[in-house]
Write a protein that holds these residues in place. Structure first.
Motif, PDB file in Angstrom:
ATOM      1  N   ASN A  49       0.853  -1.301   0.043  1.00  0.00           N
ATOM      2  CA  ASN A  49      -0.102  -0.143   0.088  1.00  0.00           C
ATOM      3  C   ASN A  49       0.910   1.254  -0.115  1.00  0.00           C
ATOM      4  O   ASN A  49       1.957   1.131   0.643  1.00  0.00           O
ATOM      5  N   GLY A  50       0.580   2.197  -0.706  1.00  0.00           N
ATOM      6  CA  GLY A  50       1.290   3.493  -0.745  1.00  0.00           C
ATOM      7  C   GLY A  50       2.546   3.272  -1.641  1.00  0.00           C
ATOM      8  O   GLY A  50       3.142   4.450  -1.659  1.00  0.00           O
ATOM      9  N   ALA A  51       2.539   2.193  -2.420  1.00  0.00           N
ATOM     10  CA  ALA A  51       4.073   2.164  -3.275  1.00  0.00           C
ATOM     11  C   ALA A  51       3.883   3.117  -4.531  1.00  0.00           C
ATOM     12  O   ALA A  51       5.044   3.519  -4.821  1.00  0.00           O
ATOM     13  N   GLY A  52       2.654   3.463  -5.184  1.00  0.00           N
ATOM     14  CA  GLY A  52       2.624   4.512  -5.978  1.00  0.00           C
ATOM     15  C   GLY A  52       2.099   3.825  -7.322  1.00  0.00           C
ATOM     16  O   GLY A  52       2.296   4.485  -8.330  1.00  0.00           O
ATOM     17  N   LYS A  53       1.529   2.838  -7.225  1.00  0.00           N
ATOM     18  CA  LYS A  53       0.871   1.989  -8.226  1.00  0.00           C
ATOM     19  C   LYS A  53      -0.140   2.973  -8.895  1.00  0.00           C
ATOM     20  O   LYS A  53      -0.324   3.138 -10.116  1.00  0.00           O
ATOM     21  N   THR A  54      -1.286   3.234  -8.080  1.00  0.00           N
ATOM     22  CA  THR A  54      -2.263   4.267  -8.568  1.00  0.00           C
ATOM     23  C   THR A  54      -1.932   5.400  -9.091  1.00  0.00           C
ATOM     24  O   THR A  54      -2.332   5.998 -10.214  1.00  0.00           O
ATOM     25  N   THR A  55      -0.823   6.066  -8.403  1.00  0.00           N
ATOM     26  CA  THR A  55      -0.323   7.301  -8.920  1.00  0.00           C
ATOM     27  C   THR A  55       0.450   6.971 -10.345  1.00  0.00           C
ATOM     28  O   THR A  55       0.145   8.099 -11.238  1.00  0.00           O
ATOM     29  N   HIS A 213      -3.508  -6.770  -5.949  1.00  0.00           N
ATOM     30  CA  HIS A 213      -2.834  -7.148  -4.634  1.00  0.00           C
ATOM     31  C   HIS A 213      -3.044  -8.832  -4.397  1.00  0.00           C
ATOM     32  O   HIS A 213      -2.156  -9.162  -3.892  1.00  0.00           O
TER      33      HIS A 213
HETATM   34  N1  LIG Z   1      -2.985  13.620  -4.404  1.00  0.00           N
HETATM   35  C1  LIG Z   1      -2.169  13.393  -3.488  1.00  0.00           C
HETATM   36  N2  LIG Z   1      -1.809  14.209  -2.579  1.00  0.00           N
HETATM   37  C2  LIG Z   1      -0.825  13.889  -1.719  1.00  0.00           C
HETATM   38  N3  LIG Z   1      -0.403  12.530  -1.647  1.00  0.00           N
HETATM   39  C3  LIG Z   1      -0.726  11.526  -2.468  1.00  0.00           C
HETATM   40  C4  LIG Z   1      -1.859  11.882  -3.330  1.00  0.00           C
HETATM   41  N4  LIG Z   1      -1.999  10.663  -4.042  1.00  0.00           N
HETATM   42  C5  LIG Z   1      -1.299   9.855  -3.441  1.00  0.00           C
HETATM   43  N5  LIG Z   1      -0.766  10.353  -2.576  1.00  0.00           N
HETATM   44  C6  LIG Z   1       0.258   9.593  -1.854  1.00  0.00           C
HETATM   45  O1  LIG Z   1       1.047   8.859  -2.499  1.00  0.00           O
HETATM   46  C7  LIG Z   1       1.379   7.607  -2.040  1.00  0.00           C
HETATM   47  C8  LIG Z   1       1.266   6.720  -3.254  1.00  0.00           C
HETATM   48  O2  LIG Z   1      -0.002   6.562  -3.362  1.00  0.00           O
HETATM   49  P1  LIG Z   1      -0.982   5.548  -4.516  1.00  0.00           P
HETATM   50  O3  LIG Z   1      -2.244   5.648  -4.073  1.00  0.00           O
HETATM   51  O4  LIG Z   1      -0.255   5.751  -5.517  1.00  0.00           O
HETATM   52  O5  LIG Z   1      -0.560   3.893  -3.569  1.00  0.00           O
HETATM   53  P2  LIG Z   1      -0.826   2.421  -4.147  1.00  0.00           P
HETATM   54  O6  LIG Z   1       0.518   1.818  -4.367  1.00  0.00           O
HETATM   55  O7  LIG Z   1      -2.034   2.674  -5.373  1.00  0.00           O
HETATM   56  O8  LIG Z   1      -1.492   2.302  -2.887  1.00  0.00           O
HETATM   57  P3  LIG Z   1      -2.685   0.971  -2.756  1.00  0.00           P
HETATM   58  O9  LIG Z   1      -1.941  -0.407  -2.948  1.00  0.00           O
HETATM   59  O10 LIG Z   1      -3.110   1.117  -1.316  1.00  0.00           O
HETATM   60  O11 LIG Z   1      -3.762   1.356  -3.676  1.00  0.00           O
HETATM   61  C9  LIG Z   1       0.653   7.351  -0.932  1.00  0.00           C
HETATM   62  O12 LIG Z   1       1.572   7.759   0.224  1.00  0.00           O
HETATM   63  C10 LIG Z   1      -0.323   8.444  -0.989  1.00  0.00           C
HETATM   64  O13 LIG Z   1      -0.896   8.872   0.180  1.00  0.00           O
END
Ligand SMILES: Nc1ncnc2c1ncn2[C@@H]1O[C@H](COP(=O)(O)OP(=O)(O)OP(=O)(O)O)[C@@H](O)[C@H]1O
Ligand SMILES: [Mg+2]
Length: 259
Positions: A49-55, A213
């Motif tokens: 979680n939070g790795a940056g995948k969705t970003t 996941h």
């Molecule tokens: N708009 C934003 N502003 C500030 N921080 C953000 C924003 N979008 C994402 N983050 C942060 O960036 C990091 C990566 O988030 P992301 O959603 O990409 O993770 P993820 O790998 O998709 O996680 P998950 O498996 O929980 O979905 C997280 O710490 C999140 O809190």
């Protein structure tokens, strides 16, 4: 890598990303992340979680801007600074986690609207489809397994069926690259199985990046896997390769009981 080299290297690739940095204020969500994918490949993106995948998916569809680095689609289309509608038109389709279907319209009407996104809802539903459009719609409805439900109101579909409908809606735009974020979340085992088969079917039409996941699902359907951690690339390769990577075991798979 210099930009000319990136371009030459990308000829075989549909997407080539190099050293992408995304910052939200002081926080670095993507930290020099590099990624590439071949045409008609199905590639899974995993990581804690939070790795940056969705970003990363947000970057690819223009929802989040790149702070630094390069993302090139289809050999020469630089995604940097491009608006979402233009990226969609260039061939990147994104399915979000929560379905964005029209709940009061039928399955068929939802697909029809998706096919002619540039028109207003009511003019679409009034205008007759051409034979070709009708064929395209019927074929996609068959692929997502909702032919029997075509006159059903979308809001009454099961959770899995709604997800498939939305995938079908994205596919009506004929994307070259399809982005799916946790497509089996909340699905029954049977629905998961059907989704896996659907992905294999869609792979004949486009390249697919799936964030997921569920390691059983990833092992079953992945060709290549990229593991992200703290916004950076941790490992990349076949499922077997990444499963045997010590760093991956330590930061991710170990905690999931998958090794
Ligand atoms: N708009 C934003 N502003 C500030 N921080 C953000 C924003 N979008 C994402 N983050 C942060 O960036 C990091 C990566 O988030 P992301 O959603 O990409 O993770 P993820 O790998 O998709 O996680 P998950 O498996 O929980 O979905 C997280 O710490 C999140 O809190
Ligand atoms: Mg996410």
């Amino acid at each position: 890598m210099q930009s000319e080299q990136i371009q030459a290297h990308s000829q075989k690739k549909i997407l080539n990303c190099k050293d992408i940095i995304v910052k939200f204020g002081e926080f670095t969500a993507l930290n020099k992340f590099s990624f590439h994918i071949d045409r008609k490949e199905i590639h899974f993106l995993i990581g804690p979680n939070g790795a940056g995948k969705t970003t990363f998916l947000d970057v690819l569809c223009g929802l989040t801007k790149i702070t630094k680095g390069k993302a090139v689609f289809d050999n020469d289309y630089d995604l940097n600074g491009k608006p979402e509608f233009e990226i969609a038109r260039m061939g990147i389709g994104r399915k979000f986690q929560a379905p964005t279907i029209f709940p009061y319209l039928t399955v068929q009407e939802n697909l029809e609207i998706a096919m002619k996104q540039n028109k207003k809802v009511f003019s679409i539903l009034k205008a007759k489809m051409t034979k070709k459009e009708k064929e395209k719609l019927d074929k996609q409805m068959e692929t997502i397994g909702l032919t029997k439900q075509k006159t059903l109101i979308a809001g009454n579909l099961s959770h899995g069926q709604k997800q498939w409908l939305e995938i079908g809606m994205v596919m009506m735009q004929e994307p070259e690259l399809l982005l799916l974020d946790e497509p089996i979340a909340g699905m029954t085992e049977e629905e998961e199985e059907k989704t896996g088969k659907l992905l294999q079917e869609l792979k004949k039409q486009c390249t697919i990046i799936v964030v997921e996941h569920d390691m059983d699902f990833v092992s079953k359907y992945a060709e290549r896997v990229t593991v992200m951690h703290e916004g950076a690339l941790l490992s990349e390769g076949s499922m077997e390769e990444v499963q045997n990577n010590d760093k991956v075991k330590e930061v991710y798979l170990g905690s999931k009981g998958a090794v």
